[in-house]
Structure formats: C-alpha cells, structure tokens
Design a protein around this motif. Structure first.
Motif, PDB file in Angstrom:
ATOM      1  N   GLY B  18      -1.805 -39.499  43.358  1.00 12.16           N
ATOM      2  CA  GLY B  18      -3.103 -40.007  42.901  1.00 12.16           C
ATOM      3  C   GLY B  18      -3.503 -39.377  41.572  1.00 12.16           C
ATOM      4  N   ALA B  19      -4.817 -39.222  41.398  1.00  6.05           N
ATOM      5  CA  ALA B  19      -5.323 -38.721  40.119  1.00  6.05           C
ATOM      6  C   ALA B  19      -4.710 -37.363  39.779  1.00  6.05           C
ATOM      7  CB  ALA B  19      -6.844 -38.622  40.174  1.00  6.05           C
ATOM      8  N   GLY B  20      -4.789 -36.431  40.713  1.00  7.60           N
ATOM      9  CA  GLY B  20      -4.279 -35.086  40.444  1.00  7.60           C
ATOM     10  C   GLY B  20      -2.757 -35.064  40.368  1.00  7.60           C
ATOM     11  N   GLY B  80     -10.244 -43.020  51.472  1.00  4.07           N
ATOM     12  CA  GLY B  80      -9.276 -42.735  50.421  1.00  4.07           C
ATOM     13  C   GLY B  80      -8.082 -43.642  50.611  1.00  4.07           C
ATOM     14  N   CYS B  81      -7.072 -43.473  49.776  1.00  2.00           N
ATOM     15  CA  CYS B  81      -5.920 -44.379  49.835  1.00  2.00           C
ATOM     16  C   CYS B  81      -4.656 -43.653  50.257  1.00  2.00           C
ATOM     17  CB  CYS B  81      -5.669 -45.012  48.476  1.00  2.00           C
ATOM     18  SG  CYS B  81      -6.952 -46.158  47.982  1.00  2.00           S
ATOM     19  N   LYS B  82      -3.769 -44.420  50.840  1.00  2.00           N
ATOM     20  CA  LYS B  82      -2.413 -43.954  51.108  1.00  2.00           C
ATOM     21  C   LYS B  82      -1.477 -44.968  50.465  1.00  2.00           C
ATOM     22  CE  LYS B  82      -0.550 -42.666  55.319  1.00  2.00           C
ATOM     23  NZ  LYS B  82       0.092 -43.053  56.586  1.00  2.00           N
ATOM     24  N   VAL B  84       1.077 -45.368  46.508  1.00  2.00           N
ATOM     25  CA  VAL B  84       1.367 -44.775  45.202  1.00  2.00           C
ATOM     26  C   VAL B  84       0.180 -45.103  44.287  1.00  2.00           C
ATOM     27  CG1 VAL B  84       2.907 -44.782  43.205  1.00  2.00           C
ATOM     28  CG2 VAL B  84       3.853 -44.913  45.529  1.00  2.00           C
ATOM     29  N   GLY B  85      -0.331 -44.078  43.631  1.00  2.00           N
ATOM     30  CA  GLY B  85      -1.570 -44.248  42.860  1.00  2.00           C
ATOM     31  C   GLY B  85      -2.760 -43.635  43.574  1.00  2.00           C
ATOM     32  N   GLY B  86      -2.594 -43.385  44.862  1.00  2.00           N
ATOM     33  CA  GLY B  86      -3.664 -42.750  45.632  1.00  2.00           C
ATOM     34  C   GLY B  86      -4.969 -43.514  45.487  1.00  2.00           C
ATOM     35  N   THR B  87      -6.057 -42.790  45.492  1.00  4.91           N
ATOM     36  CA  THR B  87      -7.370 -43.426  45.492  1.00  4.91           C
ATOM     37  C   THR B  87      -7.743 -43.947  44.104  1.00  4.91           C
ATOM     38  OG1 THR B  87      -7.840 -41.851  47.237  1.00  4.91           O
ATOM     39  CG2 THR B  87      -9.667 -43.197  46.516  1.00  4.91           C
ATOM     40  N   THR B  88      -6.879 -43.736  43.110  1.00  5.17           N
ATOM     41  CA  THR B  88      -7.140 -44.406  41.826  1.00  5.17           C
ATOM     42  C   THR B  88      -6.881 -45.905  41.956  1.00  5.17           C
ATOM     43  OG1 THR B  88      -4.905 -44.059  40.891  1.00  5.17           O
ATOM     44  CG2 THR B  88      -6.554 -42.343  40.508  1.00  5.17           C
ATOM     45  N   MET B  89      -6.379 -46.348  43.112  1.00  2.96           N
ATOM     46  CA  MET B  89      -6.307 -47.788  43.365  1.00  2.96           C
ATOM     47  C   MET B  89      -7.683 -48.324  43.798  1.00  2.96           C
ATOM     48  SD  MET B  89      -3.355 -48.842  42.545  1.00  2.96           S
ATOM     49  CE  MET B  89      -3.124 -50.453  43.308  1.00  2.96           C
ATOM     50  N   HIS B  90      -8.374 -47.578  44.643  1.00  5.87           N
ATOM     51  CA  HIS B  90      -9.688 -48.018  45.120  1.00  5.87           C
ATOM     52  C   HIS B  90     -10.816 -47.709  44.127  1.00  5.87           C
ATOM     53  CE1 HIS B  90      -9.563 -49.691  49.036  1.00  5.87           C
ATOM     54  NE2 HIS B  90      -9.419 -48.602  49.749  1.00  5.87           N
ATOM     55  N   TRP B  91     -10.614 -46.699  43.294  1.00  2.00           N
ATOM     56  CA  TRP B  91     -11.773 -46.157  42.574  1.00  2.00           C
ATOM     57  C   TRP B  91     -12.365 -47.161  41.589  1.00  2.00           C
ATOM     58  CZ3 TRP B  91     -11.929 -42.482  37.903  1.00  2.00           C
ATOM     59  CH2 TRP B  91     -11.051 -42.901  36.909  1.00  2.00           C
ATOM     60  N   THR B 494     -13.430 -37.524  39.243  1.00  2.00           N
ATOM     61  CA  THR B 494     -12.030 -37.722  38.894  1.00  2.00           C
ATOM     62  C   THR B 494     -11.669 -37.290  37.478  1.00  2.00           C
ATOM     63  OG1 THR B 494     -12.029 -39.505  40.486  1.00  2.00           O
ATOM     64  CG2 THR B 494     -10.138 -39.391  39.033  1.00  2.00           C
ATOM     65  N   LEU B 495     -12.539 -37.540  36.519  1.00  2.00           N
ATOM     66  CA  LEU B 495     -12.230 -37.072  35.159  1.00  2.00           C
ATOM     67  C   LEU B 495     -11.978 -35.565  35.180  1.00  2.00           C
ATOM     68  CD1 LEU B 495     -12.127 -37.795  32.059  1.00  2.00           C
ATOM     69  CD2 LEU B 495     -14.464 -36.892  31.975  1.00  2.00           C
ATOM     70  N   THR B 496     -12.762 -34.853  35.966  1.00  2.38           N
ATOM     71  CA  THR B 496     -12.611 -33.398  36.040  1.00  2.38           C
ATOM     72  C   THR B 496     -11.308 -33.024  36.756  1.00  2.38           C
ATOM     73  OG1 THR B 496     -15.011 -33.199  36.022  1.00  2.38           O
ATOM     74  CG2 THR B 496     -13.777 -31.266  36.755  1.00  2.38           C
TER      75      THR B 496
HETATM   76  C1  LIG Z   1     -14.199 -46.861  46.624  1.00  4.07           C
HETATM   77  C2  LIG Z   1     -14.034 -45.642  45.779  1.00  4.07           C
HETATM   78  C3  LIG Z   1     -14.599 -45.619  44.513  1.00  4.07           C
HETATM   79  C4  LIG Z   1     -14.450 -44.477  43.717  1.00  4.07           C
HETATM   80  N1  LIG Z   1     -14.984 -44.491  42.459  1.00  4.07           N
HETATM   81  C5  LIG Z   1     -14.873 -43.399  41.676  1.00  4.07           C
HETATM   82  C6  LIG Z   1     -15.404 -43.387  40.356  1.00  4.07           C
HETATM   83  O1  LIG Z   1     -15.958 -44.378  39.870  1.00  4.07           O
HETATM   84  N2  LIG Z   1     -15.274 -42.261  39.626  1.00  4.07           N
HETATM   85  C7  LIG Z   1     -14.660 -41.144  40.113  1.00  4.07           C
HETATM   86  O2  LIG Z   1     -14.590 -40.145  39.416  1.00  4.07           O
HETATM   87  N3  LIG Z   1     -14.125 -41.135  41.346  1.00  4.07           N
HETATM   88  C8  LIG Z   1     -14.220 -42.235  42.137  1.00  4.07           C
HETATM   89  N4  LIG Z   1     -13.669 -42.223  43.391  1.00  4.07           N
HETATM   90  C9  LIG Z   1     -12.958 -41.009  43.829  1.00  4.07           C
HETATM   91  C10 LIG Z   1     -11.554 -40.944  43.265  1.00  4.07           C
HETATM   92  O3  LIG Z   1     -10.801 -42.024  43.739  1.00  4.07           O
HETATM   93  C11 LIG Z   1     -10.904 -39.639  43.707  1.00  4.07           C
HETATM   94  O4  LIG Z   1     -11.704 -38.583  43.226  1.00  4.07           O
HETATM   95  C12 LIG Z   1      -9.507 -39.408  43.161  1.00  4.07           C
HETATM   96  O5  LIG Z   1      -8.655 -40.477  43.387  1.00  4.07           O
HETATM   97  C13 LIG Z   1      -8.941 -38.153  43.821  1.00  4.07           C
HETATM   98  O6  LIG Z   1      -7.686 -37.879  43.297  1.00  4.07           O
HETATM   99  P1  LIG Z   1      -6.649 -37.031  44.173  1.00  4.07           P
HETATM  100  O7  LIG Z   1      -5.414 -36.928  43.376  1.00  4.07           O
HETATM  101  O8  LIG Z   1      -7.288 -35.803  44.618  1.00  4.07           O
HETATM  102  O9  LIG Z   1      -6.418 -37.882  45.484  1.00  4.07           O
HETATM  103  P2  LIG Z   1      -5.906 -39.364  45.694  1.00  4.07           P
HETATM  104  O10 LIG Z   1      -6.107 -40.135  44.460  1.00  4.07           O
HETATM  105  O11 LIG Z   1      -6.520 -39.839  46.932  1.00  4.07           O
HETATM  106  O12 LIG Z   1      -4.352 -39.182  45.921  1.00  4.07           O
HETATM  107  C14 LIG Z   1      -3.854 -38.447  47.006  1.00  4.07           C
HETATM  108  C15 LIG Z   1      -2.511 -39.019  47.391  1.00  4.07           C
HETATM  109  O13 LIG Z   1      -1.832 -38.071  48.191  1.00  4.07           O
HETATM  110  C16 LIG Z   1      -1.151 -38.739  49.210  1.00  4.07           C
HETATM  111  N5  LIG Z   1      -0.953 -37.780  50.298  1.00  4.07           N
HETATM  112  C17 LIG Z   1      -1.886 -37.131  51.012  1.00  4.07           C
HETATM  113  N6  LIG Z   1      -1.326 -36.305  51.899  1.00  4.07           N
HETATM  114  C18 LIG Z   1       0.005 -36.418  51.743  1.00  4.07           C
HETATM  115  C19 LIG Z   1       1.115 -35.808  52.379  1.00  4.07           C
HETATM  116  N7  LIG Z   1       0.950 -34.908  53.341  1.00  4.07           N
HETATM  117  N8  LIG Z   1       2.356 -36.168  51.973  1.00  4.07           N
HETATM  118  C20 LIG Z   1       2.533 -37.078  50.973  1.00  4.07           C
HETATM  119  N9  LIG Z   1       1.505 -37.686  50.347  1.00  4.07           N
HETATM  120  C21 LIG Z   1       0.258 -37.349  50.730  1.00  4.07           C
HETATM  121  C22 LIG Z   1      -2.058 -39.875  49.569  1.00  4.07           C
HETATM  122  O14 LIG Z   1      -1.340 -40.906  50.210  1.00  4.07           O
HETATM  123  C23 LIG Z   1      -2.605 -40.278  48.220  1.00  4.07           C
HETATM  124  O15 LIG Z   1      -1.836 -41.288  47.621  1.00  4.07           O
HETATM  125  C24 LIG Z   1     -13.768 -43.347  44.205  1.00  4.07           C
HETATM  126  C25 LIG Z   1     -13.201 -43.383  45.468  1.00  4.07           C
HETATM  127  C26 LIG Z   1     -13.322 -44.516  46.264  1.00  4.07           C
HETATM  128  C27 LIG Z   1     -12.730 -44.538  47.625  1.00  4.07           C
END
Ligand SMILES: Cc1cc2nc3c(=O)[nH]c(=O)nc-3n(C[C@H](O)[C@H](O)[C@H](O)COP(=O)(O)OP(=O)(O)OC[C@H]3O[C@@H](n4cnc5c(N)ncnc54)[C@H](O)[C@@H]3O)c2cc1C
Ligand code: SF4
Lengths: 167, 517
Positions: B18-20, B80-82, B84-91, B494-496
């Motif tokens: 995902g984002a990180g 959140g999402c599961k 590729v792309g994680g929650t950057t798909m839903h965001w 997310t930007l942070t």
């Molecule tokens: C509807 C919605 C709207 C949003 N709008 C905004 C917005 O406008 N602005 C904003 O800043 N943020 C927004 N967000 C939040 C933003 O999506 C998240 O802050 C961001 O995606 C988090 O990034 P991440 O990398 O931490 O996690 P994610 O992007 O969720 O990625 C995590 C990934 O890790 C994978 N994973 C988890 N555990 C495991 C494991 N054990 N083994 C293998 N893979 C694993 C998951 O499948 C997932 O793909 C929104 C969220 C949602 C749901």
C-alpha cells in the motif's frame, strides 16, 4: 422506467388515498393470488422504504428475492416467519390491509428484532441497488463508459449566489 | 521479471504494497537494493475496476475476521484493502500536510488527562522537505506547481455556505489525483467512484505507480497472494527470515532486513503474534506499547437538502475542503481541530447509513430528495490513549488460523467536544445556504485512518520505533505505516505516511551502504 416529477406527484396523491393497500391492489402473476408470506413481506418492505412512485410489484419482486435468499437458511426463515406472524396478528386485519399509520406503529414494535434488522439491511441493498429506484431518485450510476461527469454536469449548479473565485 | 530465491538472505523484505510498503519498495529498489514485497491480496489491473461500489468493496476490502469492543462496529471496525496497492485503491486521495502545531501536540495543547500526547521526534522543518518530495511524487494538486482540480457542485455548495459563515480558507484541496495528464496517467474525468478504485487511473494508487516503477528497476519482486504469518529471529537477535502462506502452503524467505507496512491492525497483529523467548510479549514490544495508543480520527457527516439540485455523486468524492477549523483554538472547548470536506453517497450507502436513525418516511423523504443533497465529511484530531488498543483474541482464529485482532476504542472527551462543535459548524454551513433540512450523521463509518500502535520516539521505554521507524528492540526490523504516528493530527494521514517512507528509505539506504544493516 423513468418517472418525471409530475408523474411522481400524481402517484403520491394516489398513494395517500389508499394508504398501505398498494400491496393488495395488483395480484403478482396474472390472476394468481400472492402468498400471504410474500404479501406481508412486501408490505413490510414497503413500510421500511416507502416511495410512492415505486409500485406494489416492485416491492413484491424485492421481497420475493429476499424470501428466495432465506430459503437456504432455515433458522433465518423461521425467524422471519415468526416476525410476520406478529405483524399479521392484530385483531383488525392482516398487515397488508392496515392503513399506513397503523402499519407504522405495528412495525415500531418489532423494529429491534433481529429478523427486522436483517430484512432492513438486505432490503436497503435490494431496493437501492435497483435501476428503477435509481431512476426515481435521479442517481445516474456508472459513468466511466460516458467519460465521467467532467463534460456531463459535474459543475452545472445554477442556483448558487455568484461567489468569489475558488482558488 | 526479476525473481529472488527463498534462500537469498540479501533481500530486503517489505510486507504490504500500500502507501507505505509500495513507496518504500520503489525507493529502495531504485537505490539499487534487492527488494521482495509480500502482499496478502491479489494483483488486479485497471480492467478489474468498475463503477460499482458493492462489487469493488467485495474485490478490494480486507474481509477477514476482526472484532472490536467499545465504540466501533463489533464485527467490522476497520475499513482497509487486501489487494496490491492496499488501501490506496479505496482512498479518496486527500493529501494535507500535518500542521507544525500538531507535530508538537504536547507543547501546544499541554498535558491532557487520559491522553499520552507527545511531540513528534521529527521536526516540522525537517518534514517540510519530505512533504515536498512526497507531493511531487504523488502529483498533489495545489502544490509543487500542479493545478487544483476544478470545482464541482458539491464543493460549490460547501464553499458558498462556508463563506457565508465567515470562513475564508477553502479550495478544491490538495489531492493525489491528476488535474493534468502526468506520470503516464490521465487527468480526473469526474467519474464519482473514487473509493471503488479509479477506473481511469487518475488517482494515485501504488498498484499502477510505485509498484511498476519498482519493477522497472530490475531489483524488485512483488509476490501477491502471500500472507505473512511469521518473523523469525536468529541467534544474533535479528530477523533472519519471513514466513508466509500462499495458496495454503507455507514458504520461508530469508531476509537481510524487514519492514512491516500492513496498515496498523495487521502490523500490530504480526508483531504481537510473533512471540519468542527473547520477545515474550511480541516482537519489538519491550516497551509494552505495541498495539497501544491506537488512533483513528473521528469521521462524521452532515447532509443538507438544498433548495436546488446538487447531484453530489457527479464528482470526486472528496471535492474540496474548508480549513478554518483546523487551527488550535482552545476557546472552542477542545484542543486541536478538524477539516470540513465534501462527501457523496450512492442511494444504497446513504440508505444504509441513515438506517441507524430510523426507517420509513423519515428515511425516504430524504432519499426522495437525492438530487438535492449536499454532503460533507468532518474529520478531526484524535488524542492518543493508552487503553485504545489492538490485542489478539485468545481463542478466535481467522481463515489463516491466525488469532483475530480485537480493536478496543473509545472517544476521548476532547473528541466528543470537538464532534459536537463540528456537527454544529457543518449544520450552520448548509443552513446558511437555505437548506430545507439538515441531517447530522454519526461516527459509524469503520476507521479509514489508522495510526499510532508502534509510535516512534527517542526513548525505548516510551516508544516502539526510533525516529526513522526502526524498532528499538530488533536492529533490522522497520515499521513503515501509520503505526509510527506519535499523534494523529487533524488531517488525513497518507501524505505523511508516504513522506515518512521516503525519509526512511534514505536512512535505510545509508545504513545498508555503510554496512550497518
Ligand atoms: C474509503 C477510504 C478513503 C480514504 N481516503 C483517504 C484520503 O482521502 N486521504 C488519506 O490520507 N487517506 C485516506 N484513506 C486512508 C489511506 O487509504 C491509508 O492511510 C493508507 O492506504 C495506509 O497505507 P498503508 O501502507 O499503511 O496501508 P495499506 O494501504 O492498507 O496497505 C497495507 C497492505 O498490506 C497488506 N498486508 C497486511 N498484512 C499483511 C500480511 N500479514 N502479509 C502480507 N500483506 C499484508 C494488505 O493486504 C494491504 O494491501 C482512506 C481510506 C479509506 C478506506
Ligand atoms: S472522480 Fe476522478 S479520481 Fe475519482 S474515480 Fe473518477 S477519475 Fe478517478
């Protein structure tokens, strides 16, 4: 089906004259009588989501789909039937024949029951995922095939007072 | 396509795309390091993205069992999402920066009862450079020379009402959505389905930005459908390997170093569930803080039945913002602040959201005015509390056989006070525009912003990670998601997350090149 505002108003008047009787007004399949279970389920769905412009057939169709889904889940079906039994158990008349105000008060007595909340949640999906409900409410749905709303009204608002620029 | 062998102990393993995780992958791979990214979800293409919220919810969302106690929905506390792309798909793509005062929460707000406020170990001045880089990378509108998106109907109502209420700081927001064709992707077509995955790819999502860019370096392998379950610690106290399940089979990948970016709940579960003699309370948990200080921002809505048509679904979900209430003004009765932005609903989602308030005509008289609805989302700062906490259920197991995470969350009194104020502020805006009816909607959306469960700090006794997101306890283990946030700020995270991941990558690069990792 596309319902103009005028058509909607017309139907509203009709609905107001015959509160709650809609479900009985038209038999489901030709002259076949609607089963009591379906009729009560449809009337309940109508009480949950009353749109005067959606006809009895619509609610019946959605209720029938719900009953089909329940058919594979005996416990949920039993709970649903028990719930309908309560609604049909008034001294006055079967639920479908009651005026809307009385239906409302009957439904209010069961609206915390699991059978009701399950039907309510799934009912919202069935009703508001349907194109006829979208047409009625004015929701246009998927837009990617038309290139989105960029050239189709995303900024066409015309009733706002002229304001300063945005950026 | 680059592949690495399971025995290759020189690879840097990143958990989550995902984002990180997506950003860290690209940053490390482009600096010449070998990277394997393990992602639990499948790899979709843009062709899999359709304009249907229900279908996409089922395709994208993390639906494995989770539980909650306290305020959230007991069965679906987090969204959140599961994939590729994680929650950057839903965001929805909103990219505000943290304000300096929010990064100095303790100094600015002072001690707050029942909260564990701290100042960030990274200064706002240092973050400013990383924000510049993150905005450039993501093409954030209204920054770095990228034009703003054009104002649409829902935003225009918000803006006009806000001006009548005396607010002045508003625009179509800083969005990671292309306002011009760039980065091989088109500009936004105003489809109005941002949370379903952007079907044209105008919205930044790591699926089609960071991941392919990482692949192009030749140093990167993505393994989709790989759910990490174990992190094995070697004799030397470092993580030696990572174990994952793929198609029901277990594999173990050797690793030089590991970063976890599973989006807070999964990051926490992975750390807590990997107990050993050396780490009896879970990995990197000598402080006892892993899983604690869980933060999620409140998310409330206000809708107005306006005197004319709005068609609020015809545009980007988050189509503009009012920032005036973001400041810290304690005279309002709370510390910190909130943002006011737009939100639309499909009829189905609107109906379901409103069902908590009732059924029947109360509901349908609003739905019948669907074309006339304007909607806003209000999101505000959430102070960290020790007892807001993610733990593992002692018995319940999910489909992988892993302990189900249990999220406990309660509103802090500061949050309750801010919410009450925010609802009124929102109502005033639509009333100023002559709304026939204003509907205040509750804080029942599952958490979309997750933060705080592995906070960074200088002191190993009071934080889980150091200021670069490296765990204090395990030298080659990093965290690269919102878990790091010491406080939540009053804006989307997310930007942070991206800025911190870019900063972390530079640090890791230096450590690797210096032979310290
Ligand atoms: C509807 C919605 C709207 C949003 N709008 C905004 C917005 O406008 N602005 C904003 O800043 N943020 C927004 N967000 C939040 C933003 O999506 C998240 O802050 C961001 O995606 C988090 O990034 P991440 O990398 O931490 O996690 P994610 O992007 O969720 O990625 C995590 C990934 O890790 C994978 N994973 C988890 N555990 C495991 C494991 N054990 N083994 C293998 N893979 C694993 C998951 O499948 C997932 O793909 C929104 C969220 C949602 C749901
Ligand atoms: S409104 Fe813009 S960003 Fe949102 S889905 Fe459509 S094209 Fe993508």
């Amino acid at each position: 089906m596309s319902v103009s505002r005028r058509g909607l108003l017309g139907r509203m008047a009709f609905g107001a004259l015959l509160p709650g009787l809609g479900a009985l007004a038209v038999p489901a399949h030709g002259a076949e009588a609607v089963s009591a279970e379906l009729a009560t389920s449809a009337a309940l769905l109508n009480a949950m989501f009353p749109h005067d412009a959606l006809d009895a057939g619509f609610y019946r169709e959605m209720a029938a789909r719900y009953l089909d889904e329940l058919a594979t889940r005996p416990e949920a079906l039993a709970a649903h039937r028990a719930g309908l039994g309560v609604l049909d158990g008034s001294y006055i008349a079967p639920f479908v024949q009651l005026p809307e105000v009385i239906q409302r008060s009957m439904v209010a007595k069961v609206d915390q029951e699991p059978f009701f909340t399950a039907f309510l949640m799934r009912g919202a999906e069935l009703v508001y995922r349907d194109q006829r409900a979208w047409d009625l409410l004015g929701y246009e749905g998927s837009s990617v095939e038309y290139g989105g709303y960029l050239d189709r009204g995303f900024d066409d608002i015309d009733w706002l007072p002229a304001a300063g620029g945005t950026q | 396509m680059t592949t690495f062998s399971l025995d290759d102990s020189s690879v840097f393993v990143i958990i989550g795309s995902g984002a990180g995780g997506g950003v860290l992958s690209r940053e490390l791979a482009s600096r010449g390091h070998k990277v394997v990214c393990l992602e639990a979800g499948p790899r979709l293409t843009l062709g899999d993205v359709v304009n249907d919220e229900t279908e996409m919810f089922n395709k994208l969302t993390w639906l494995d069992r989770r539980m909650a106690t306290g305020k959230p929905d007991p069965n679906f506390p987090v969204w959140g999402c599961k994939t590729v792309g994680g929650t950057t798909m839903h965001w929805t793509g909103a990219c505000p920066r943290f304000e300096p005062h929010e990064m100095r929460a303790l100094s600015t707000y002072g001690e707050m009862p029942d909260a564990t406020l701290v100042d960030w170990p990274v200064t706002p001045e240092e973050m400013a450079d990383w924000y510049d880089k993150a905005e450039t990378r993501m093409g954030v509108t209204g920054t770095q020379g990228y034009p703003h998106l054009p104002p649409g109907n829902n935003y225009k109502v918000l803006e006009a009402g806000a001006r009548k209420c005396g607010y002045t700081d508003m625009d179509t927001h800083n969005m990671a959505i292309n306002s011009i064709d760039r980065d091989g992707r088109p500009h936004c077509r105003q489809l109005g389905f941002c949370t379903s995955g952007c079907a044209v790819g105008a919205k930044w999502s790591t699926l089609y930005t960071e991941i392919p860019a990482a692949e192009e370096t030749g140093n990167f392998e993505l393994r989709p459908g790989c759910m990490v379950t174990g992190l094995e610690v070697g004799e030397d106290g470092r993580i030696a390997s990572v174990t994952y399940l793929s198609d029901g089979k277990s594999y173990t990948q050797k690793a030089r170093a590991v970063s976890v970016a599973g989006n807070v709940v999964e990051t926490t579960r992975l750390l807590l569930n990997n107990r050993s003699q050396r780490h009896p309370d879970g990995l990197a948990n000598s402080s006892g803080l892993v899983g604690r200080n869980y933060m999620r921002h409140f998310t409330i809505q206000v809708m107005g039945v306006m005197p004319g048509k709005v068609h609020f679904y015809r545009q980007t979900h988050l189509a503009g913002v009012v920032r005036d209430e973001r400041a810290h003004r304690p005279e309002r009765g709370f510390a910190g602040g909130f943002l006011i932005s737009t939100v639309p609903f499909t009829p189905e989602v609107l109906a379901k959201n409103m069902l908590t308030g009732g059924w029947g005509r109360d509901l349908t008289q609003v739905l019948d005015k669907y074309e006339y609805l304007a909607g806003m989302l209000l999101t505000g700062e959430d102070p960290p509390q020790l007892d807001n906490r993610i733990t593992l259920h002692p018995e319940a197991r999910d489909g992988y056989g892993l302990p189900v995470p249990v999220i406990h969350y309660e509103d802090h009194p500061n949050t309750i006070a801010m919410k009450d104020y925010a609802w009124k502020a929102g109502r005033r805006i639509y009333e100023a525009m002559g709304a026939e009816q204003v509907i205040e909607m509750g804080d029942y959306i599952p958490a979309t912003h997750n933060m705080g469960t592995a906070r960074m700090g200088e002191d190993p006794a009071t934080s889980v990670c150091n200021p670069f997101g490296r765990t204090h306890d395990v030298a080659n283990l990093f965290v690269s998601d919102g878990s790091l946030f010491p406080t939540a700020g009053g804006c989307n995270p997310t930007l942070t997350i991206v800025a911190l991941a870019m900063r972390q990558a530079q640090h890791i690069d230096g450590e690797l090149k210096a032979g310290r990792l």
